[in-house]
Design a protein around this motif. Structure first.
Motif, mmCIF file in Angstrom:
data_model
loop_
_atom_site.group_PDB
_atom_site.id
_atom_site.type_symbol
_atom_site.label_atom_id
_atom_site.label_comp_id
_atom_site.label_asym_id
_atom_site.label_seq_id
_atom_site.Cartn_x
_atom_site.Cartn_y
_atom_site.Cartn_z
ATOM 1 N N ALA A 174 -33.423 17.626 -10.143
ATOM 2 C CA ALA A 174 -33.922 16.288 -8.979
ATOM 3 C C ALA A 174 -32.742 15.690 -8.596
ATOM 4 O O ALA A 174 -31.661 15.481 -9.293
ATOM 5 C CB ALA A 174 -34.669 15.286 -9.944
ATOM 6 N N GLY A 175 -32.759 15.483 -7.086
ATOM 7 C CA GLY A 175 -31.734 14.961 -6.392
ATOM 8 C C GLY A 175 -30.795 16.109 -5.827
ATOM 9 O O GLY A 175 -30.244 15.622 -4.728
ATOM 10 N N ASN A 176 -31.002 17.290 -5.984
ATOM 11 C CA ASN A 176 -29.969 18.153 -5.549
ATOM 12 C C ASN A 176 -30.500 18.500 -3.925
ATOM 13 O O ASN A 176 -31.719 18.505 -3.868
ATOM 14 C CB ASN A 176 -29.897 19.487 -6.272
ATOM 15 N N VAL A 180 -42.122 23.602 -13.065
ATOM 16 C CA VAL A 180 -42.482 23.337 -11.553
ATOM 17 C C VAL A 180 -41.287 22.697 -10.998
ATOM 18 O O VAL A 180 -40.675 21.742 -11.635
ATOM 19 C CB VAL A 180 -44.020 22.493 -11.577
ATOM 20 N N PHE A 181 -41.189 22.732 -9.745
ATOM 21 C CA PHE A 181 -40.218 22.026 -8.912
ATOM 22 C C PHE A 181 -40.716 21.989 -7.541
ATOM 23 O O PHE A 181 -41.554 22.611 -6.948
ATOM 24 C CB PHE A 181 -38.791 22.254 -9.087
ATOM 25 N N VAL A 182 -40.435 20.846 -6.876
ATOM 26 C CA VAL A 182 -40.836 20.805 -5.354
ATOM 27 C C VAL A 182 -39.517 20.504 -4.495
ATOM 28 O O VAL A 182 -38.400 20.199 -5.067
ATOM 29 C CB VAL A 182 -41.464 19.354 -5.159
ATOM 30 N N ASP A 183 -39.461 21.573 -3.328
ATOM 31 C CA ASP A 183 -38.379 21.210 -2.298
ATOM 32 C C ASP A 183 -38.859 20.639 -1.130
ATOM 33 O O ASP A 183 -39.988 21.154 -0.506
ATOM 34 C CB ASP A 183 -37.629 22.643 -2.132
ATOM 35 N N VAL A 184 -38.307 19.758 -0.630
ATOM 36 C CA VAL A 184 -38.847 19.087 0.810
ATOM 37 C C VAL A 184 -37.773 19.287 1.736
ATOM 38 O O VAL A 184 -36.589 18.959 1.504
ATOM 39 C CB VAL A 184 -39.060 17.521 0.412
ATOM 40 N N GLY A 185 -37.991 19.821 3.023
ATOM 41 C CA GLY A 185 -37.311 20.083 3.752
ATOM 42 C C GLY A 185 -36.781 18.839 4.678
ATOM 43 O O GLY A 185 -37.586 18.173 5.042
#
Length: 141
Positions: A46-48, A74-79
């Protein structure tokens, strides 16, 4: 917003699938369309901010995504900076253990300057089909 979902059943354990998925360096080996290069810290936490260059050699464009959330499998990446044709990118990556095996799930919400049918047929569909083959090849070694 547009939605794209794909799942890949992988011949491995949930832990091994997560270990593979949780480092963006895996993208460089499993994505040939478009070609992906990573730089900086590629670990999922988180935060990277994950810094990519995507394209077809010799032309690459920057793609920066932040990881706002990491949970159990699970992880989320936001452009933050995404290339054309995208204007919004929110990608949830999950590893799920089901009765019939372990699955990597890519659940994508996006906005694009092109129609959904075009993006899904000519960009996301081919990209994720190619990734699926690379993932299956990786775990069949």
């Amino acid at each position: 917003m547009k939605h794209f979902l794909t799942e890949t059943r992988v011949p491995t354990t949930k832990d091994q699938a997560w270990l593979f998925l949780s480092d963006a360096k895996a993208l460089t080996g499993m994505t040939t369309f478009p070609k992906v290069q990573t730089s900086g810290d590629t670990r999922t936490y988180a935060g990277n901010t994950i810094q990519l260059k995507v394209g077809l050699p010799p032309i690459y464009v920057k793609w920066d995504s932040i990881i706002p959330m990491v949970g159990r499998d699970v992880f989320v990446d936001v452009g933050v900076k995404v290339p054309f044709p995208f204007s919004v990118w929110c990608h949830t990556h999950r590893v799920e253990e089901r009765v019939d095996g372990v699955y990597m799930v890519d659940d994508l919400i996006y906005k694009s300057y092109l129609p959904k049918w075009f993006v899904d047929l000519f960009i996301l569909g081919p990209m994720f089909r190619q990734r699926k083959q690379a993932i299956l090849h990786h775990f069949s070694k």
